[in-house]
Design an enzyme around this catalytic site. Structure first.
Site, mmCIF file in Angstrom:
data_model
loop_
_atom_site.group_PDB
_atom_site.id
_atom_site.type_symbol
_atom_site.label_atom_id
_atom_site.label_comp_id
_atom_site.label_asym_id
_atom_site.label_seq_id
_atom_site.Cartn_x
_atom_site.Cartn_y
_atom_site.Cartn_z
ATOM 1 N N ASP A 148 -6.276 0.682 -19.488
ATOM 2 C CA ASP A 148 -5.195 -0.550 -19.736
ATOM 3 C C ASP A 148 -3.810 -0.122 -18.846
ATOM 4 O O ASP A 148 -3.566 1.038 -18.499
ATOM 5 C CB ASP A 148 -4.745 -0.362 -21.145
ATOM 6 C CG ASP A 148 -5.889 -0.704 -22.226
ATOM 7 O OD1 ASP A 148 -6.895 -1.365 -21.803
ATOM 8 O OD2 ASP A 148 -5.937 -0.178 -23.211
ATOM 9 N N ARG A 149 -3.182 -1.182 -18.670
ATOM 10 C CA ARG A 149 -1.937 -1.339 -17.840
ATOM 11 C C ARG A 149 -0.923 -0.067 -18.474
ATOM 12 O O ARG A 149 -0.577 0.809 -17.575
ATOM 13 C CB ARG A 149 -0.992 -2.577 -18.183
ATOM 14 C CG ARG A 149 0.315 -2.567 -17.200
ATOM 15 C CD ARG A 149 1.175 -3.313 -17.880
ATOM 16 N NE ARG A 149 0.996 -4.738 -17.952
ATOM 17 C CZ ARG A 149 1.502 -5.523 -16.828
ATOM 18 N NH1 ARG A 149 1.985 -4.921 -15.586
ATOM 19 N NH2 ARG A 149 1.078 -6.785 -16.884
#
Length: 310
Positions: A148-149
């Site tokens: 995830d970012r």
């Protein structure tokens, strides 16, 4: 009719000076990208990342490109109009290992692994594609898994479609260890445990555990408490399966959401990022068969919640 001729600069006139650099004193502990986004409120996230990529940001007169560079009160961040390098280096990304088959990297929090076709944001995928094409414009990289970012840590890409297919087809056998550390809210009283559920995705693209057996994708997460206090717990998390947002959903399920994870129930902003870090990745090399293991340190901001110094 006489044409109007624009005035010429006198031969002795000096060229126009470049715009002066802007300086911002640091008042409280934070990370560089968070600080810049706050100070350069009129600029978008991509624009700020571009400043970092082109060496236009300095901390105490030292050029800095890392998103998560820790800032302390008393330091001065300088943003220059002048690009320091014609060819940008890797931003929010560090190569740990590269050979003919795979490339293993450390990704900082704040960097997307890969964007959708509609997005043009700077990503790990785009930067590594540019990196491998510096030696041959036909070179490509291929996605094996994602982070995830706002999750930092170790991840890898394949350098050919053949290697990608071989590794993904046998992912559970190829990957020997894939462990995370998670900073979660509250005191986790059970020192270790296993969470098992069937994950589904809602119409708003949010994952959740279905109350019905066999309804969705089976997900199994094992955890062990490393440190605990009244406010927070630091967990070692091992994935038996690799589903989308699996750790984040399962932590919410046991009543201890990941710090900073508003989407899955967190109320805390203690570290100005998501409290999730991919610490260890171990796998069997697709060509040599050698077991390779990469480990990255637990982020200091996680440990500082337990009185350990930054």
């Amino acid at each position: 009719m006489n044409k109007r001729v624009p005035p010429r600069r006198p031969s002795g006139a000096l060229p126009r000076k470049p715009a002066p650099a802007r300086q911002f004193p640091v008042d409280e502990p934070t990370e560089l990208l968070v600080f810049l986004l706050a100070k350069l409120a009129g600029q978008g996230r991509n624009s700020v990342k571009s400043l970092l990529a082109h060496g236009q940001v300095s901390v105490d007169d030292r050029v800095e490109t890392k998103y998560n560079c820790p800032l302390k009160p008393g330091q001065v961040v300088t943003v220059s109009k002048e690009k320091k390098s014609a060819e940008p280096g890797l931003v929010g990304l560090r190569i740990l290992h590269e050979d003919d088959d795979v490339i293993v990297v450390y990704k900082e929090a704040g960097l997307l692994s890969i964007a959708s076709p509609q997005e043009t944001e700077l990503t790990a995928y785009r930067q590594l594609t540019a990196h491998v094409r510096r030696t041959n414009e036909k070179n490509r990289i291929f996605v094996l898994h994602r982070l995830d970012r706002e999750t930092s840590g170790v991840m890898m890409f394949a350098k050919s479609e053949r290697v990608q297919q071989r590794m993904q087809d046998n992912w559970n056998e190829v990957v020997k260890e894939r462990s995370y550390v998670a900073l979660v809210e509250g005191l986790v009283k059970k020192t270790q445990g296993t969470i098992s559920s069937w994950l589904k995705e809602s119409s708003t693209l949010k994952m959740y555990s279905s109350p019905h057996p066999n309804d969705g994708q089976h997900a199994v997460t094992h955890y062990k408490v490393l440190k605990a206090s009244r406010g927070f717990s630091l967990l070692e998390v091992n994935l038996e399966t690799g589903r989308k947002n699996q750790i984040r959903v399962h932590m919410q399920d046991i009543g201890h959401p990941v710090v900073g994870d508003k989407k899955y129930g967190s109320k805390s902003k203690a570290i100005n990022r998501l409290g999730l870090h991919a610490r260890v990745l171990s796998f069997e090399h697709p060509t040599t068969g050698q077991i390779m293991r990469f480990e990255s340190p637990i982020p200091k901001s996680f440990l500082s919640q337990f009185g350990e110094k930054e």
